[in-house]
Design an enzyme around this catalytic site. Sequence first.
Site, PDB file in Angstrom:
ATOM      1  CG  HIS A  82      -3.335   3.607   2.172  1.00 45.41           C
ATOM      2  ND1 HIS A  82      -3.703   3.357   0.876  1.00 45.41           N
ATOM      3  CD2 HIS A  82      -3.429   2.433   2.843  1.00 45.41           C
ATOM      4  CE1 HIS A  82      -4.008   2.076   0.757  1.00 45.41           C
ATOM      5  NE2 HIS A  82      -3.847   1.494   1.926  1.00 45.41           N
ATOM      6  CG  ASN A 130      -6.876  -0.530   0.828  1.00 43.06           C
ATOM      7  OD1 ASN A 130      -6.235   0.060  -0.049  1.00 43.06           O
ATOM      8  ND2 ASN A 130      -6.290  -1.167   1.832  1.00 43.06           N
ATOM      9  CB  CYS A 144      -0.952  -0.002   1.193  1.00 39.85           C
ATOM     10  SG  CYS A 144      -2.231  -1.249   1.035  1.00 39.85           S
TER      11      CYS A 144
HETATM   12  O1  UT7 Z   1      -3.983  -1.163   3.299  1.00 38.02           O
HETATM   13  C1  UT7 Z   1      -3.403  -1.617   4.483  1.00 38.02           C
HETATM   14  C2  UT7 Z   1      -3.916  -2.939   4.839  1.00 38.02           C
HETATM   15  N1  UT7 Z   1      -5.006  -3.125   5.675  1.00 38.02           N
HETATM   16  C3  UT7 Z   1      -5.444  -2.351   6.680  1.00 38.02           C
HETATM   17  O2  UT7 Z   1      -5.033  -1.260   6.936  1.00 38.02           O
HETATM   18  C4  UT7 Z   1      -6.539  -2.970   7.491  1.00 38.02           C
HETATM   19  C5  UT7 Z   1      -6.414  -2.629   8.949  1.00 38.02           C
HETATM   20  N2  UT7 Z   1      -7.452  -3.268   9.746  1.00 38.02           N
HETATM   21  C6  UT7 Z   1      -8.760  -2.963   9.647  1.00 38.02           C
HETATM   22  O3  UT7 Z   1      -9.169  -2.130   8.849  1.00 38.02           O
HETATM   23  C7  UT7 Z   1      -9.711  -3.636  10.614  1.00 38.02           C
HETATM   24  O4  UT7 Z   1      -8.969  -4.366  11.548  1.00 38.02           O
HETATM   25  C8  UT7 Z   1     -10.743  -4.570   9.920  1.00 38.02           C
HETATM   26  C9  UT7 Z   1     -11.734  -3.746   9.129  1.00 38.02           C
HETATM   27  C10 UT7 Z   1     -10.033  -5.561   9.037  1.00 38.02           C
HETATM   28  C11 UT7 Z   1     -11.536  -5.318  10.977  1.00 38.02           C
HETATM   29  O5  UT7 Z   1     -12.163  -4.424  11.876  1.00 38.02           O
HETATM   30  P1  UT7 Z   1     -11.986  -4.597  13.444  1.00 38.02           P
HETATM   31  O6  UT7 Z   1     -12.794  -3.544  14.072  1.00 38.02           O
HETATM   32  O7  UT7 Z   1     -10.516  -4.613  13.764  1.00 38.02           O
HETATM   33  O8  UT7 Z   1     -12.670  -5.982  13.682  1.00 38.02           O
HETATM   34  P2  UT7 Z   1     -12.045  -7.285  14.367  1.00 38.02           P
HETATM   35  O9  UT7 Z   1     -11.166  -8.013  13.430  1.00 38.02           O
HETATM   36  O10 UT7 Z   1     -11.516  -6.905  15.718  1.00 38.02           O
HETATM   37  O11 UT7 Z   1     -13.355  -8.137  14.568  1.00 38.02           O
HETATM   38  C12 UT7 Z   1     -14.420  -7.714  15.448  1.00 38.02           C
HETATM   39  C13 UT7 Z   1     -15.600  -8.668  15.265  1.00 38.02           C
HETATM   40  C14 UT7 Z   1     -15.198 -10.130  15.274  1.00 38.02           C
HETATM   41  O12 UT7 Z   1     -16.226 -10.852  15.905  1.00 38.02           O
HETATM   42  P3  UT7 Z   1     -16.091 -11.313  17.449  1.00 38.02           P
HETATM   43  O13 UT7 Z   1     -14.870 -12.172  17.506  1.00 38.02           O
HETATM   44  O14 UT7 Z   1     -15.951 -10.026  18.224  1.00 38.02           O
HETATM   45  O15 UT7 Z   1     -17.387 -12.028  17.692  1.00 38.02           O
HETATM   46  C15 UT7 Z   1     -15.143 -10.529  13.837  1.00 38.02           C
HETATM   47  O16 UT7 Z   1     -15.352 -11.887  13.602  1.00 38.02           O
HETATM   48  O17 UT7 Z   1     -16.197  -8.439  13.983  1.00 38.02           O
HETATM   49  C16 UT7 Z   1     -16.259  -9.692  13.268  1.00 38.02           C
HETATM   50  N3  UT7 Z   1     -16.111  -9.397  11.848  1.00 38.02           N
HETATM   51  C17 UT7 Z   1     -17.148  -9.087  11.037  1.00 38.02           C
HETATM   52  N4  UT7 Z   1     -18.473  -8.999  11.275  1.00 38.02           N
HETATM   53  C18 UT7 Z   1     -19.264  -8.648  10.236  1.00 38.02           C
HETATM   54  C19 UT7 Z   1     -14.963  -9.337  11.121  1.00 38.02           C
HETATM   55  N5  UT7 Z   1     -15.244  -9.017   9.847  1.00 38.02           N
HETATM   56  C20 UT7 Z   1     -16.581  -8.853   9.779  1.00 38.02           C
HETATM   57  C21 UT7 Z   1     -17.473  -8.501   8.736  1.00 38.02           C
HETATM   58  N6  UT7 Z   1     -18.790  -8.407   9.016  1.00 38.02           N
HETATM   59  N7  UT7 Z   1     -17.048  -8.246   7.495  1.00 38.02           N
END
Ligand code: UT7
Length: 332
Positions: free
Chosen positions: A256, A286, A116
């Site tokens: 970004h 993204n 990225c």
């Molecule tokens: O370009 C550079 C590369 N990438 C990034 O910069 C990405 C950086 N990270 C992020 O943007 C975020 O971490 C994500 C968007 C990927 C995830 O968001 P988060 O707030 O960090 O969620 P999490 O991974 O902590 O998950 C929270 C909950 C989980 O459920 P439990 O374990 O709390 O029951 C996940 O299973 O949300 C759940 N979850 C979803 N629920 C609905 C994860 N993805 C989804 C989804 N829809 N798409």
Amino acid sequence: MTKITAAITAVGKYLPEYVLSNAILETMVDTNDEWIVSRTGIKERRILKGEGKGSSYMAIKAANDLIQKSKVDPKEIDLVIVATATPDMQAASTAAYTATEIGATNAFSFDLISACSSFLYAMSTASSYIETGKYKKILLIGSDKNSSMIDYTDRATCIIFGDGAGAVLFEPNTEGLGLQDEVLQTDGTGREFLQVAAGGSQLPASLETLKNGQHYVHQDGRTVFKYAVSKMAEVTEKVLSRNNLTKESIDWLAAHQANKRIIDATGRRIGLNEKQIMLNIEKYGNTTSATLPLLLNDYEKVLKKGDKIIFAAFGGGFSWGAIYLTWAYNTN
Ligand code: UT7
């Protein structure tokens, strides 16, 4: 002798027609619009459909948009850089094909690959070439077909990424406008947290890697999130202090577009207000190497000559950085 700086003098873009909305994603994986919007700020993203179309397809379209708008003669372009994390092919340069297709037949060309941060690093590269005085027109294109490496059954990644391309032209400036300063960094210990494991030289593609889904993007979202906020804020603050800039004197933060919460948190840490922050993640998700040039395209009409812009990016590697650039032209 007047110092030559490297300024952006034109922009162009291309976005595929197909819109992958949150509503459509709801039918593909266990997710919902409310979760996606509140956790990422994304409402829809574009996907490049059609057999045999790679990142060069979008790079060519974005470059042609720039050429048509700016009336630059492609034959006068000295160098074409394609910043990408998804080159058309492993061994053949995407930039070489792109340059030939747009008629930049006097240019040399190369791909710049750093996840990225590809476009940010390529801004530094293009500017350095211009500052030598040896090259006068450098076309920098950020193009990524992220959909080529996304698992559309993995809700942790498929909701984030989109396809697109943006282009900018760098030319010498004698008014002191253009790229002013940069802080670029990497930390290889981060690579386990965001990667496509297979398909490279370390783990060539095989039936086994295909079966294990190792040709898809995998990330530890929370870890990437934490690093992205702290590192982008750190380098931005460094650039501000090195150039005696206060947060009030900055016109724009062009960060970004990976997650709106990352952008908001970075802005808050630096003390910027909402009006200073460029945003378009809602429409495109993204797009990796295309996020920064797409921001410039979307904001071109409101940018004014002399505006102070801080670019910041964070991505796989880990790789990150910030660039301070002053805008060189008014539109209309
Ligand atoms: O370009 C550079 C590369 N990438 C990034 O910069 C990405 C950086 N990270 C992020 O943007 C975020 O971490 C994500 C968007 C990927 C995830 O968001 P988060 O707030 O960090 O969620 P999490 O991974 O902590 O998950 C929270 C909950 C989980 O459920 P439990 O374990 O709390 O029951 C996940 O299973 O949300 C759940 N979850 C979803 N629920 C609905 C994860 N993805 C989804 C989804 N829809 N798409």
